[in-house]
Scaffold this active site. Structure first.
Site, PDB file in Angstrom:
ATOM      1  N   SER A   1     -10.788  -0.791  -2.724  1.00  9.66           N
ATOM      2  CA  SER A   1      -9.575  -1.529  -3.072  1.00  9.66           C
ATOM      3  C   SER A   1      -8.577  -1.516  -1.924  1.00  9.66           C
ATOM      4  CB  SER A   1      -8.944  -0.958  -4.336  1.00  9.66           C
ATOM      5  OG  SER A   1      -8.577   0.389  -4.139  1.00  9.66           O
ATOM      6  N   HIS A   2      -7.556  -2.358  -2.048  1.00  6.75           N
ATOM      7  CA  HIS A   2      -6.544  -2.528  -1.006  1.00  6.75           C
ATOM      8  C   HIS A   2      -5.201  -2.041  -1.526  1.00  6.75           C
ATOM      9  CE1 HIS A   2      -3.950  -4.532   1.922  1.00  6.75           C
ATOM     10  NE2 HIS A   2      -5.021  -4.772   2.657  1.00  6.75           N
ATOM     11  N   PRO A   3      -4.423  -1.341  -0.699  1.00 13.48           N
ATOM     12  CA  PRO A   3      -3.151  -0.804  -1.201  1.00 13.48           C
ATOM     13  C   PRO A   3      -2.111  -1.861  -1.537  1.00 13.48           C
ATOM     14  CG  PRO A   3      -3.343  -0.467   1.174  1.00 13.48           C
ATOM     15  CD  PRO A   3      -4.673  -0.939   0.692  1.00 13.48           C
ATOM     16  N   SER A   4      -2.240  -3.074  -0.958  1.00 14.93           N
ATOM     17  CA  SER A   4      -1.198  -4.087  -1.135  1.00 14.93           C
ATOM     18  C   SER A   4      -1.677  -5.380  -1.770  1.00 14.93           C
ATOM     19  CB  SER A   4      -0.564  -4.411   0.235  1.00 14.93           C
ATOM     20  OG  SER A   4      -0.058  -3.250   0.844  1.00 14.93           O
TER      21      SER A   4
ATOM     22  N   ARG B   1      -1.999  -2.286 -11.447  1.00 19.21           N
ATOM     23  CA  ARG B   1      -3.360  -2.301 -10.912  1.00 19.21           C
ATOM     24  C   ARG B   1      -4.392  -1.806 -11.935  1.00 19.21           C
ATOM     25  NH1 ARG B   1      -5.321  -1.651  -5.612  1.00 19.21           N
ATOM     26  NH2 ARG B   1      -3.167  -1.301  -4.887  1.00 19.21           N
TER      27      ARG B   1
END
Length: 401
Positions: free
Chosen positions: A210-213, A265
């Site tokens: 996954s991506h933090p942003s 999320r």
């Protein structure tokens, strides 16, 4: 290798006894084409990174070996080395000495920690620097241990630096020293993760795929495998909701914008996971194809090299190796409109081109070469940044592009 792909004549200088360490980094090995050849075969590792090069063996502990290097420098545009700082200076092969012989020489040094600073004399392998420079800390699943990234990247930075130095030289007619370190390249590769910390003091954590942003931007399990989805903006998220028949998600205020989706999320990912795992990977691939959504299956290496796009773009090339016979290598990833780049020569056997280089390029006589061969012994006691490392000389004037 990257310079060789672009047409440079690359001369790989190796230890006379065993050569580049990666020749022994196996298994796997490429089978010798001659069934009666009982010598150690070439490693797949060595074959992967040494195409378009010529191999010459030189004893760097002998005065005649040093003279050979200096004679090569007189005719070369670029030198690439990765000895511990100061080692080549002690042998008379440092930048200051060689730039007197060839003021146009571009001298690129790749080390673990750079030419200066308290750690400069420490040896470094890429995997160690990955740990020390934070890259390993952010790689892996959130609740799992840190893991290493698959391959090294420092050569890519050095390649770009060399190309820029060539442009500079065309204006100044002078070469220069390039100081490229593993640790600095790894820190630079942290990209937005580094910026998050430097700008807002936000510590990173492992997040798997996954991506933090950005949400959703990760792997999702399917009925029979996995699929990677990257909905990088609100429009793509709406298209995704429509494709998977979950229009209610796009109207949910918790998921209205990317910022909202990042805040919620866990809720969104849970809902998407439930949907994706109800159908097979191929089912989702067929629905997502050509729908303006970045997506892809999690391919193993076999499926990667069977990928229609990989085949269409010529990313598998076959060459005839003098020892292993027909072997397949990855192709050249960059395409030019005016050049058709191909693998011109297979990875060399140890010292394959020594006589050719000494005779044709340096114009040594047969008598001189015979004396050198008689006195040629191993220099494997010489300490290098990576033990028994090599130098590469590139004759850029012969580049096609």
């Amino acid at each position: 290798m990257l310079l060789g792909d672009l047409g440079a004549e690359v001369i790989k200088v190796e230890n006379p006894k065993i050569g580049d360490d990666t020749r022994t980094w196996g298994p796997p090995w490429a089978t010798n084409k001659d069934p009666n050849d009982r010598s150690t075969p070439e490693s797949a590792y060595f074959l992967s990174i040494n195409r378009n090069k010529k191999s010459i063996t030189v004893n760097l502990k002998s005065p005649s070996g040093i003279d050979i290097i200096k004679d090569l420098v007189k005719q070369s545009d670029i030198l690439v080395e990765n000895y511990i700082p100061g080692k080549l200076d002690k042998m008379g092969l440092g930048f200051n000495e060689l730039s007197k012989i060839n003021p146009q020489l571009i001298y690129a040094s790749i080390t673990g920690y750079g030419q200066t600073g308290p750690y400069s004399n420490n040896a470094g392998y890429d995997v160690v620097i990955e740990a020390e420079a934070g890259l390993m800390y952010i790689t892996g699943e959130e609740d799992g241990p840190p893991v290493k990234v698959g391959v090294a990247i420092t050569g890519l930075y050095t390649h770009g630096a060399i190309m820029a130095a060539l442009i500079s030289r065309s204006k100044t007619n002078l070469g220069q020293r390039i100081d490229c370190s593993l640790i600095e390249c790894q820190v630079a590769s942290l990209a937005n993760i580094a910026s998050n910390y430097l700008i807002s003091n936000q510590e990173a954590k492992r997040m798997g795929t996954s991506h933090p942003s950005i949400v959703p931007y990760q792997v999702f399990p399917t009925k029979d495998g996995f699929i990677m989805i990257g909905a990088g903006n609100d429009k793509q998220f709406k298209i995704l909701c429509n494709i998977i028949d979950r229009d209610e998600l796009m109207n949910d205020p918790r998921f209205a914008t990317n910022s909202d989706r990042v805040l919620h999320r866990k809720e969104l990912v849970s809902l998407l996971e439930e949907r994706f795992k109800n159908e097979t990977t191929d089912h989702w691939l067929s629905l997502l194809f050509d729908k303006e959504i970045p997506f892809g299956p999690i391919n193993n290496i076999q499926r990667t090299f069977e990928h229609p796009q990989i085949l269409a773009r010529g990313m598998i090339q076959e060459v005839d190796h003098p020892k292993a016979g027909k072997i397949k290598l990855t192709g050249i990833p960059v395409k030019y409109s005016k050049e058709d780049l191909k693998i011109r020569s297979p990875p060399p056997t140890l010292g394959q081109h020594t006589r050719e280089i000494l005779s044709n390029l340096l114009h040594y006589t047969n008598e001189q070469i015979a004396i050198l061969e008689e006195n040629d012994t191993s220099d494997d006691e010489f300490e290098s940044n990576i033990p028994r490392t090599t130098e590469t000389f590139c004759k850029y004037t012969k580049c096609n592009t």
